[in-house]
Enzyme design. Structure first.
Site, PDB file in Angstrom:
ATOM      1  CD  GLN A  49     -46.453  39.223 -12.506  1.00  0.00           C
ATOM      2  OE1 GLN A  49     -47.198  38.266 -12.652  1.00  0.00           O
ATOM      3  NE2 GLN A  49     -46.782  40.441 -12.865  1.00  0.00           N
ATOM      4  N   GLY A  52     -42.916  37.880 -17.652  1.00  0.00           N
ATOM      5  CA  GLY A  52     -44.069  38.483 -18.310  1.00  0.00           C
ATOM      6  C   GLY A  52     -44.804  37.459 -19.164  1.00  0.00           C
ATOM      7  N   GLY A  53     -45.305  37.894 -20.301  1.00  0.00           N
ATOM      8  CA  GLY A  53     -46.069  37.003 -21.182  1.00  0.00           C
ATOM      9  C   GLY A  53     -45.264  35.795 -21.635  1.00  0.00           C
ATOM     10  CD  GLU A  76     -47.125  11.386  -1.550  1.00  0.00           C
ATOM     11  OE1 GLU A  76     -47.169  11.017  -0.352  1.00  0.00           O
ATOM     12  OE2 GLU A  76     -46.959  10.608  -2.501  1.00  0.00           O
ATOM     13  N   GLY A  77     -51.161  14.566   0.777  1.00  0.00           N
ATOM     14  CA  GLY A  77     -51.723  15.359   1.880  1.00  0.00           C
ATOM     15  C   GLY A  77     -51.847  16.810   1.476  1.00  0.00           C
ATOM     16  CB  THR A  78     -54.782  18.937   0.600  1.00  0.00           C
ATOM     17  OG1 THR A  78     -55.497  18.821   1.840  1.00  0.00           O
ATOM     18  CG2 THR A  78     -55.353  17.987  -0.438  1.00  0.00           C
ATOM     19  CB  SER A  79     -52.152  23.296   1.810  1.00  0.00           C
ATOM     20  OG  SER A  79     -51.044  23.339   0.952  1.00  0.00           O
ATOM     21  CD  GLU A  80     -56.703  23.244   1.722  1.00  0.00           C
ATOM     22  OE1 GLU A  80     -56.262  22.213   1.189  1.00  0.00           O
ATOM     23  OE2 GLU A  80     -56.637  24.366   1.186  1.00  0.00           O
TER      24      GLU A  80
HETATM   25  C1  LIG Z   1     -51.624  14.220 -10.499  1.00  0.00           C
HETATM   26  C2  LIG Z   1     -52.090  13.436  -9.278  1.00  0.00           C
HETATM   27  C3  LIG Z   1     -51.464  12.248  -8.995  1.00  0.00           C
HETATM   28  C4  LIG Z   1     -51.855  11.499  -7.883  1.00  0.00           C
HETATM   29  N1  LIG Z   1     -51.203  10.335  -7.620  1.00  0.00           N
HETATM   30  C5  LIG Z   1     -51.598   9.577  -6.585  1.00  0.00           C
HETATM   31  C6  LIG Z   1     -50.943   8.326  -6.295  1.00  0.00           C
HETATM   32  O1  LIG Z   1     -50.007   7.920  -6.986  1.00  0.00           O
HETATM   33  N2  LIG Z   1     -51.360   7.602  -5.246  1.00  0.00           N
HETATM   34  C7  LIG Z   1     -52.406   8.008  -4.450  1.00  0.00           C
HETATM   35  O2  LIG Z   1     -52.753   7.299  -3.519  1.00  0.00           O
HETATM   36  N3  LIG Z   1     -53.037   9.182  -4.709  1.00  0.00           N
HETATM   37  C8  LIG Z   1     -52.666   9.983  -5.739  1.00  0.00           C
HETATM   38  N4  LIG Z   1     -53.309  11.169  -5.986  1.00  0.00           N
HETATM   39  C9  LIG Z   1     -54.466  11.529  -5.172  1.00  0.00           C
HETATM   40  C10 LIG Z   1     -54.132  12.611  -4.150  1.00  0.00           C
HETATM   41  O3  LIG Z   1     -53.415  12.052  -3.077  1.00  0.00           O
HETATM   42  C11 LIG Z   1     -55.464  13.248  -3.727  1.00  0.00           C
HETATM   43  O4  LIG Z   1     -55.896  14.042  -4.815  1.00  0.00           O
HETATM   44  C12 LIG Z   1     -55.294  14.094  -2.468  1.00  0.00           C
HETATM   45  O5  LIG Z   1     -55.101  13.261  -1.353  1.00  0.00           O
HETATM   46  C13 LIG Z   1     -56.552  14.951  -2.213  1.00  0.00           C
HETATM   47  O6  LIG Z   1     -57.680  14.145  -2.167  1.00  0.00           O
HETATM   48  P1  LIG Z   1     -58.932  14.469  -3.108  1.00  0.00           P
HETATM   49  O7  LIG Z   1     -58.438  14.804  -4.463  1.00  0.00           O
HETATM   50  O8  LIG Z   1     -59.894  13.342  -2.925  1.00  0.00           O
HETATM   51  O9  LIG Z   1     -59.532  15.807  -2.491  1.00  0.00           O
HETATM   52  P2  LIG Z   1     -60.635  15.902  -1.374  1.00  0.00           P
HETATM   53  O10 LIG Z   1     -60.265  15.035  -0.215  1.00  0.00           O
HETATM   54  O11 LIG Z   1     -61.979  15.743  -2.006  1.00  0.00           O
HETATM   55  O12 LIG Z   1     -60.443  17.420  -0.906  1.00  0.00           O
HETATM   56  C14 LIG Z   1     -60.960  18.517  -1.668  1.00  0.00           C
HETATM   57  C15 LIG Z   1     -60.573  19.792  -0.947  1.00  0.00           C
HETATM   58  O13 LIG Z   1     -61.133  19.814   0.349  1.00  0.00           O
HETATM   59  C16 LIG Z   1     -60.132  19.970   1.334  1.00  0.00           C
HETATM   60  N5  LIG Z   1     -60.436  19.161   2.516  1.00  0.00           N
HETATM   61  C17 LIG Z   1     -60.744  17.854   2.556  1.00  0.00           C
HETATM   62  N6  LIG Z   1     -60.916  17.427   3.830  1.00  0.00           N
HETATM   63  C18 LIG Z   1     -60.717  18.523   4.609  1.00  0.00           C
HETATM   64  C19 LIG Z   1     -60.744  18.748   6.018  1.00  0.00           C
HETATM   65  N7  LIG Z   1     -61.014  17.760   6.880  1.00  0.00           N
HETATM   66  N8  LIG Z   1     -60.457  19.990   6.463  1.00  0.00           N
HETATM   67  C20 LIG Z   1     -60.189  21.001   5.594  1.00  0.00           C
HETATM   68  N9  LIG Z   1     -60.141  20.850   4.250  1.00  0.00           N
HETATM   69  C21 LIG Z   1     -60.408  19.629   3.771  1.00  0.00           C
HETATM   70  C22 LIG Z   1     -58.856  19.474   0.665  1.00  0.00           C
HETATM   71  O14 LIG Z   1     -57.711  20.065   1.280  1.00  0.00           O
HETATM   72  C23 LIG Z   1     -59.053  19.926  -0.768  1.00  0.00           C
HETATM   73  O15 LIG Z   1     -58.676  21.270  -0.885  1.00  0.00           O
HETATM   74  C24 LIG Z   1     -52.914  11.955  -7.062  1.00  0.00           C
HETATM   75  C25 LIG Z   1     -53.535  13.192  -7.355  1.00  0.00           C
HETATM   76  C26 LIG Z   1     -53.136  13.927  -8.434  1.00  0.00           C
HETATM   77  C27 LIG Z   1     -53.818  15.244  -8.730  1.00  0.00           C
END
Ligand SMILES: Cc1cc2nc3c(=O)[nH]c(=O)nc-3n(C[C@H](O)[C@H](O)[C@H](O)COP(=O)(O)OP(=O)(O)OC[C@H]3O[C@@H](n4cnc5c(N)ncnc54)[C@H](O)[C@@H]3O)c2cc1C
Length: 96
Positions: A49, A52-53, A76-80
């Site tokens: 931001q 800008g462009g 490494e574990g999504t925010s959710e």
């Molecule tokens: C560039 C990249 C590199 C990666 N490298 C590796 C690697 O080296 N080794 C490895 O093991 N993995 C790797 N991953 C995989 C990564 O760990 C997974 O993408 C991640 O754990 C999310 O799992 P998923 O993509 O199957 O999403 P999903 O589990 O399908 O989740 C989809 C959405 O639903 C939400 N969700 C799922 N379950 C729940 C719940 N119970 N409550 C609320 N929300 C939920 C999630 O937060 C997410 O927003 C990589 C991913 C990327 C994008």
């Protein structure tokens, strides 16, 4: 932005300190991962931001930082999942 970076650094150092002392909970590490990765999204977005462009041009490093930051909230574990861990840890009965 500098304050956000400082807050994330201190949150991570706090969890590391607790880990060294053998007192680190799942919530402590999840809070560090959640806050730091959400912070990097906010800060790189603000950097785009500010420029800008130009911030979105591929010949600037900011666009790449912003794009790379996005995955931090997924791997490494999504925010959710971090929020789920924190919530469960906070309501779990304490073992004294
Ligand atoms: C560039 C990249 C590199 C990666 N490298 C590796 C690697 O080296 N080794 C490895 O093991 N993995 C790797 N991953 C995989 C990564 O760990 C997974 O993408 C991640 O754990 C999310 O799992 P998923 O993509 O199957 O999403 P999903 O589990 O399908 O989740 C989809 C959405 O639903 C939400 N969700 C799922 N379950 C729940 C719940 N119970 N409550 C609320 N929300 C939920 C999630 O937060 C997410 O927003 C990589 C991913 C990327 C994008």
């Amino acid at each position: 932005m500098a304050t956000e970076l400082r807050a994330a650094e201190l949150t991570v150092l706090h969890a590391a300190c607790l880990l060294d002392q053998g007192r680190c909970t799942r919530a402590d590490t999840s809070m560090a991962k959640l806050f730091a990765t959400e912070m990097v999204g906010r800060v790189t977005d603000q950097a785009v931001q500010n420029f800008g462009g130009m911030g979105l041009m591929e010949d600037m490093p900011i666009e790449r930082l912003w794009r790379d930051a996005r995955v931090e909230r997924i791997w490494e574990g999504t925010s959710e999942i971090q929020r789920d861990i924190i919530g469960r840890d906070l309501v779990r009965p304490r073992e004294h």
